[in-house]
Design an enzyme around this catalytic site. Sequence first.
Site, PDB file in Angstrom:
ATOM      1  N   ARG A  79      -6.213   8.624  -1.500  1.00 30.84           N
ATOM      2  CA  ARG A  79      -6.182   9.211  -0.151  1.00 30.84           C
ATOM      3  C   ARG A  79      -7.167  10.371   0.042  1.00 30.84           C
ATOM      4  O   ARG A  79      -7.842  10.411   1.066  1.00 30.84           O
ATOM      5  CB  ARG A  79      -4.761   9.630   0.239  1.00 30.84           C
ATOM      6  CG  ARG A  79      -3.778   8.437   0.279  1.00 30.84           C
ATOM      7  CD  ARG A  79      -2.427   8.811   0.884  1.00 30.84           C
ATOM      8  NE  ARG A  79      -2.570   9.122   2.287  1.00 30.84           N
ATOM      9  CZ  ARG A  79      -2.589  10.330   2.801  1.00 30.84           C
ATOM     10  NH1 ARG A  79      -2.443  11.383   2.033  1.00 30.84           N
ATOM     11  NH2 ARG A  79      -2.756  10.513   4.082  1.00 30.84           N
ATOM     12  N   TYR A  98       1.358   5.241   0.133  1.00 31.78           N
ATOM     13  CA  TYR A  98      -0.076   4.968   0.030  1.00 31.78           C
ATOM     14  C   TYR A  98      -0.665   5.629  -1.216  1.00 31.78           C
ATOM     15  O   TYR A  98      -1.806   6.083  -1.223  1.00 31.78           O
ATOM     16  CB  TYR A  98      -0.814   5.402   1.314  1.00 31.78           C
ATOM     17  CG  TYR A  98      -0.193   4.794   2.547  1.00 31.78           C
ATOM     18  CD1 TYR A  98      -0.396   3.449   2.845  1.00 31.78           C
ATOM     19  CD2 TYR A  98       0.654   5.528   3.380  1.00 31.78           C
ATOM     20  CE1 TYR A  98       0.211   2.860   3.935  1.00 31.78           C
ATOM     21  CE2 TYR A  98       1.267   4.952   4.480  1.00 31.78           C
ATOM     22  CZ  TYR A  98       1.048   3.613   4.749  1.00 31.78           C
ATOM     23  OH  TYR A  98       1.638   3.030   5.832  1.00 31.78           O
ATOM     24  N   ARG A 150       5.338   5.743   5.722  1.00 37.80           N
ATOM     25  CA  ARG A 150       5.063   7.078   5.190  1.00 37.80           C
ATOM     26  C   ARG A 150       6.247   8.033   5.341  1.00 37.80           C
ATOM     27  O   ARG A 150       6.564   8.777   4.409  1.00 37.80           O
ATOM     28  CB  ARG A 150       3.853   7.655   5.946  1.00 37.80           C
ATOM     29  CG  ARG A 150       3.316   8.958   5.375  1.00 37.80           C
ATOM     30  CD  ARG A 150       2.267   9.553   6.323  1.00 37.80           C
ATOM     31  NE  ARG A 150       1.293   8.582   6.754  1.00 37.80           N
ATOM     32  CZ  ARG A 150       0.174   8.283   6.086  1.00 37.80           C
ATOM     33  NH1 ARG A 150      -0.113   8.918   4.971  1.00 37.80           N
ATOM     34  NH2 ARG A 150      -0.662   7.371   6.554  1.00 37.80           N
ATOM     35  N   GLY A 180       4.488   4.947  11.918  1.00 39.93           N
ATOM     36  CA  GLY A 180       3.460   5.933  12.221  1.00 39.93           C
ATOM     37  C   GLY A 180       3.885   7.380  12.264  1.00 39.93           C
ATOM     38  O   GLY A 180       3.049   8.271  12.390  1.00 39.93           O
ATOM     39  N   CYS A 198     -16.268   7.969 -12.535  1.00 36.76           N
ATOM     40  CA  CYS A 198     -17.693   8.230 -12.365  1.00 36.76           C
ATOM     41  C   CYS A 198     -18.112   8.009 -10.919  1.00 36.76           C
ATOM     42  O   CYS A 198     -18.797   7.028 -10.599  1.00 36.76           O
ATOM     43  CB  CYS A 198     -18.489   7.366 -13.330  1.00 36.76           C
ATOM     44  SG  CYS A 198     -17.999   7.715 -15.018  1.00 36.76           S
ATOM     45  N   GLU A 199     -17.654   8.868 -10.033  1.00 40.73           N
ATOM     46  CA  GLU A 199     -17.992   8.873  -8.608  1.00 40.73           C
ATOM     47  C   GLU A 199     -17.884  10.317  -8.133  1.00 40.73           C
ATOM     48  O   GLU A 199     -16.885  10.980  -8.446  1.00 40.73           O
ATOM     49  CB  GLU A 199     -16.969   8.070  -7.777  1.00 40.73           C
ATOM     50  CG  GLU A 199     -16.872   6.599  -8.054  1.00 40.73           C
ATOM     51  CD  GLU A 199     -17.946   5.774  -7.351  1.00 40.73           C
ATOM     52  OE1 GLU A 199     -18.656   6.318  -6.479  1.00 40.73           O
ATOM     53  OE2 GLU A 199     -18.076   4.596  -7.710  1.00 40.73           O
TER      54      GLU A 199
HETATM   55  C1  LIG Z   1       0.997   0.610   8.290  1.00 42.49           C
HETATM   56  C2  LIG Z   1       1.927   0.042   9.262  1.00 42.49           C
HETATM   57  C3  LIG Z   1       3.199   0.597   9.443  1.00 42.49           C
HETATM   58  C4  LIG Z   1       3.681   1.834   8.710  1.00 42.49           C
HETATM   59  O1  LIG Z   1       2.991   2.979   9.106  1.00 42.49           O
HETATM   60  P1  LIG Z   1       3.447   4.412   8.592  1.00 42.49           P
HETATM   61  O2  LIG Z   1       2.456   5.323   9.183  1.00 42.49           O
HETATM   62  O3  LIG Z   1       3.402   4.393   7.113  1.00 42.49           O
HETATM   63  O4  LIG Z   1       4.823   4.648   9.118  1.00 42.49           O
HETATM   64  C5  LIG Z   1       4.051  -0.012  10.328  1.00 42.49           C
HETATM   65  N1  LIG Z   1       3.677  -1.112  11.026  1.00 42.49           N
HETATM   66  C6  LIG Z   1       2.458  -1.671  10.889  1.00 42.49           C
HETATM   67  C7  LIG Z   1       2.116  -2.872  11.662  1.00 42.49           C
HETATM   68  C8  LIG Z   1       1.544  -1.109  10.008  1.00 42.49           C
HETATM   69  O5  LIG Z   1       0.336  -1.649   9.879  1.00 42.49           O
END
Ligand SMILES: *Cc1c(COP(=O)(O)O)cnc(C)c1O
Length: 418
Positions: A312, A371, A276, A239, A342-343
């Site tokens: 995204r 992503y 990410r 995250g 076409c959107e």
């Molecule tokens: C998507 C996800 C991640 C990775 O999240 P990032 O924001 O890309 O670091 C890690 N663990 C779980 C369970 C996820 O669903």
Amino acid sequence: MHDFKYKKSELFAENVPARKIAEEVGTPVYIYSRNTLLRHLNAYKNAFKKHPHIICFALKANSNGAILRLLAKNGAGADVVSGGELYLALKAGIPSNKIVYAGVGKSADEIAYALKSKILMFNVESSDELNAINGIAKKLKVKAPIALRVNPDIDPKTHPYISTGLIESKFGIPIKDAVENYSVASRLPNIEILGIHKHIGSQITEVRPFVDALKKVVALAKKLNDCGINIRYLDIGGGLGINYNNDSPPLPKELSKALLPFMNAQNLKLIIEPGRSIAGNAGVLITKALYIKRHANKEFVIVDAGMNDLIRPSLYNAYHNIIHVMKNARKKVTVDIVGPICESGDYLAKNRRINRVIQGDMLSVMSAGAYGFTMSSTYNSRPRIPEVLVKGNKYYVVREREEYSDLDSRVTLPDFLK
Ligand SMILES: *Cc1c(COP(=O)(O)O)cnc(C)c1O
């Protein structure tokens, strides 16, 4: 930090001109930097080296086999969310004892596959799933290693579509019900409790939500240990955000500095699941301007990459910096950069200030390494685009461009239509 920089007036991926790759491989094309990927992985390794840990790269961010192999060779494990991702992780050489498996809807086949593969643990998201895993493990005469994914009810202050740690989200088990669920799990004969899992969202740009959530799960681990349920792993999810648009997310070392004090007294092995923050800034999408179109007071730059290649912006209204592959001194204008799909929702940028784009210009969509390709589709029957990995002054096509014949290679006609 990344390795996509101008040298004189030209954008380079490490030491290879992006223009050269675009000309030889064609556009649109994803380009990744090996250097950047390794620097990001190593930043995590160094940040957490004082505490026993496993870095489980989240495959859903980028599951290209060459990238996975690169990360595997450098010690990464994997966070997978499907049988397909488990297959790719194993195929890339990621050891099964460094693979964790999350996701709210694991099928019976996927569970059996993961058990047979001897993964480190399942991150279980509901009591129904726990019972299913117990039943399948019984049939296979094994014990299933698990963590329960708890939902710590923390606001990660990110986009609602990528926020998962609030009580109203579909993910995990509410933390207030955790002890009860763990005690049920501890009585299931084919379940072995290994840890606690949490993941509160994505593109988080502050340390605070991570600390708040960690405190809650550390407290839970203590409580469980007091009840005789031995917790060995704390999986804190992924995250950590990246810089898309003047964001200043914490670095892994800032995260570890804030988190490790709460961990040190505990005899818990840490699992981190970055996606990410490892792959995002390690990739760009190169696209070509096909046409310029002006309506009344609006200018559109129509490029050859669409929402099927990078969704995204359309899906999350996400911001990607877009720059010219060949730097120029043209006047700045405000344009919408849109794809050929076409959107109306098919755009890469809206009302974007950029040096005037003319037909044939190549543009680089930055921070597209996570992503990006993994969320791409063949919508509008557009074959999926190639991926290129750069190492120093060499580049390697690590996924070929699909052909038209790939679009219907699995289609079969019933007799009455033959
Ligand atoms: C998507 C996800 C991640 C990775 O999240 P990032 O924001 O890309 O670091 C890690 N663990 C779980 C369970 C996820 O669903």
